[in-house]
Design an enzyme around this catalytic site. Sequence first.
Site, PDB file in Angstrom:
ATOM      1  N   ASP A 421      61.614  73.703 122.859  1.00  0.00           N
ATOM      2  CA  ASP A 421      62.889  74.170 122.329  1.00  0.00           C
ATOM      3  C   ASP A 421      63.385  73.132 121.323  1.00  0.00           C
ATOM      4  OD1 ASP A 421      65.533  74.889 121.832  1.00  0.00           O
ATOM      5  OD2 ASP A 421      65.929  75.499 123.901  1.00  0.00           O
ATOM      6  N   HIS A 422      63.439  73.525 120.052  1.00  0.00           N
ATOM      7  CA  HIS A 422      63.788  72.553 119.014  1.00  0.00           C
ATOM      8  C   HIS A 422      65.245  72.122 119.098  1.00  0.00           C
ATOM      9  CE1 HIS A 422      62.419  70.272 115.685  1.00  0.00           C
ATOM     10  NE2 HIS A 422      61.511  71.142 115.258  1.00  0.00           N
TER      11      HIS A 422
END
Length: 451
Positions: A421-422
Amino acid sequence: MPQVLEFKLPDLGEGLTEAEIVRWLVAVGDVVEVDQPVVEVETAKAMVEVPCPYGGVVTARFGEEGTELPVGAPLITVAVGSAPGAGTQPQPEAEPAGSGNVLVGYGTDHSRPARRKRVSRPAAAAVPVAAAAPVAAAPVAAAPAAPVAGAAPVAAAAPVRDAGPVPVISPLVRKLARDNGVDLRALHGSGPEGLILRADVEAALRAPVAAVPVAASVAAPEGATRIPLKGLRGAVAEKLSRSRREIPEATCWVDADATELMAARAAMNAVGGPKISVLALLARICTAALARYPELNSTVDLAANEIVRLPAVHLGFAAQTERGLVVPVVRDAQTRNPESLSAEFGRLTELARTGKLSPADLTGGTFTLNNYGVFGVDGSTPIINHPEAAMLGVGRIVDKPWVHEGQLAVRKVVQLSLTFDHRVCDGGTAGGFLRYVADCVESPAVLLRSL
């Protein structure tokens, strides 16, 4: 005079809103003890025996085997205090006490006393209850109609309630409404006694386009087979779709020389004792990497607009079963050694294959290890198991030409991929995590330095 209590299908866990009756364990007229299982149901994730928190005589069953019930729908009614030997005491008239053990890991929900008080029926309604088992399909039949026929008008025409509790059992329904700005007081639930279901909230969100017929949107050629997207397949579809909707994911990968890791495993198993699996060694490497990069053992709380870093590693692992893909969870994986991890993987895998995983075994994961190499593939870009922040994928370990110590040699090579998850971290953190995992695979001695 006996008091007739109604036991409703409890909330069975994360993301589950209905369950299918597989097998009744009691019949009308049977005497049941407190916490005795009364029905076996199949949720989208597991087979569960549901215990009844009351003791007494079963006066009605709601739903035939194969019927799907929403959470909050009646399961059975029990006449409490009417049968000697039932092992119960008469319950107080105002608020009967439950056992506290509706489901292992979920417990009696003490947040619903207002709904429990309404189970007292008029005397006239209690009399025919014994004959209600074959006729009890009326409340059941209303449930499937909720997401289809009652969808659009529910949100459009419902007046706002002035006072009193909103009839919602599931906290997931409340969160869905809160996250999307839906006023629950403006909805009239399609469940039993006006219970607001997830389908009602989703119908409110779809209201502007509800006039478009779903069936007409897809044209299928003659002879095509339609398979309902429900049960486990439906749950997987919903969860993965939500993951892709909410999580800005990215994937990085690296090839690693696993020759020394396989040699270390062979040496461990040569000394006797329980066998240690490759998955267990990779899991131990994962927990060490997460200790160095705790950003990846986290989740994003959209309601609070915060990243929540989690203190323990509850490690999920993908397991393929006849029912489909499930993700059992190893609790507190960071406290286990490879031998303990291997034993827990084996136990949970066997439960998954036999369909005996409990909801508690399938919820609460913080990071997932996906060994897709067992399917004979080298790489993949997996979808994150929402609401987690990352997943490590492992391809097959196969002999390949590799430059080792300056010489071309045949080595055992594996591809590792990390989908993350950036929002919780940038590429530097993800790359550092993956590089550390690869270093431990190539040289297990690297792991010993941090133990």
